[in-house]
Design an enzyme around this catalytic site. Structure first.
Site, PDB file in Angstrom:
ATOM      1  N   ASP A  72      23.853 -35.394  17.505  1.00  0.00           N
ATOM      2  CA  ASP A  72      23.237 -34.540  16.490  1.00  0.00           C
ATOM      3  C   ASP A  72      23.343 -35.173  15.107  1.00  0.00           C
ATOM      4  OD1 ASP A  72      26.037 -34.159  16.615  1.00  0.00           O
ATOM      5  OD2 ASP A  72      25.920 -32.107  15.903  1.00  0.00           O
ATOM      6  N   THR A 112      37.148  -6.166   1.519  1.00  0.00           N
ATOM      7  CA  THR A 112      37.623  -7.243   2.397  1.00  0.00           C
ATOM      8  C   THR A 112      36.467  -8.031   2.992  1.00  0.00           C
ATOM      9  OG1 THR A 112      39.603  -5.963   2.901  1.00  0.00           O
ATOM     10  CG2 THR A 112      39.036  -7.745   4.426  1.00  0.00           C
ATOM     11  N   ASP A 167      24.880 -30.507   7.522  1.00  0.00           N
ATOM     12  CA  ASP A 167      24.427 -29.765   8.702  1.00  0.00           C
ATOM     13  C   ASP A 167      25.361 -28.574   8.898  1.00  0.00           C
ATOM     14  OD1 ASP A 167      23.480 -28.797  11.113  1.00  0.00           O
ATOM     15  OD2 ASP A 167      23.643 -30.700  12.167  1.00  0.00           O
TER      16      ASP A 167
END
Length: 185
Positions: A26, A102, A46
């Site tokens: 990749d 949060t 990426d």
């Protein structure tokens, strides 16, 4: 026309890393697609399961880069390792400067970790290269993380597919040339 092949196709890119065979396909396909598109030095961010920030020089040689956890992986690790933090699916954080609960604090934290890490690495690569290369983002979270980033010049969601297309076109061209050579008297 369709073309079938029964073997792995080599990725035609030079690499200056210790073990080119150990680099993920990749990353090499992204590098090939990015350099073929830009025709100049570039950094490829990426943003998938992991985030890679890789450097390709002006002649198209892959120099390697860095690998860090992707945003969902970071969120999952926070939830798994910190008992009081909830499970959260990544969505782009609000443009607010602070997380006010949060969930929003976690989203802001992981997004900024990726952006900050990418920026730090881009600076590092530019210093080594002695110039600022073109910056391209790709992958599942690229648009969400880098749509308004001043350093990222292009978001190319299908960069890896561009690399695959280049590999296949080169194979087909080589086979045509071999066929032409075989049929000449």
């Amino acid at each position: 026309p369709q073309h079938r092949t029964g073997r792995d196709l080599p990725i035609p890119i030079s690499a200056t890393v210790d073990d080119p065979d150990a680099v993920g396909h990749d990353r090499l396909l992204n590098a090939l697609g990015a350099h073929a598109t830009t025709k100049q030095a570039c950094v490829i961010i990426d943003t998938g399961t992991a985030v890679t920030v890789d450097f390709v020089d002006g002649v198209g040689s892959f120099h390697g880069g860095a690998i860090m956890p992707g945003v969902q992986m970071m969120l999952d690790a926070l939830h798994e390792r910190a008992v009081s933090l909830p499970g959260v699916r990544f969505t782009p954080p609000d443009d607010e400067p602070f997380g006010t609960d949060t969930r929003s604090a976690m989203l802001l934290g992981v997004a900024q970790a990726v952006r900050g890490g990418a920026h730090s690495l881009i600076d590092r690569y530019a210093q080594h290269y002695d110039a600022y290369p073109q910056i391209i983002a790709t992958g599942g979270n690229a648009a969400e993380l880098f749509h308004s980033d001043d350093l990222v010049e292009h978001i190319v969601p299908d960069l890896q597919l561009i690399g695959i297309r280049i590999v296949c076109e080169r194979l087909i061209d080589e086979e045509r040339q071999a066929d032409d050579h075989d049929t000449q008297p």
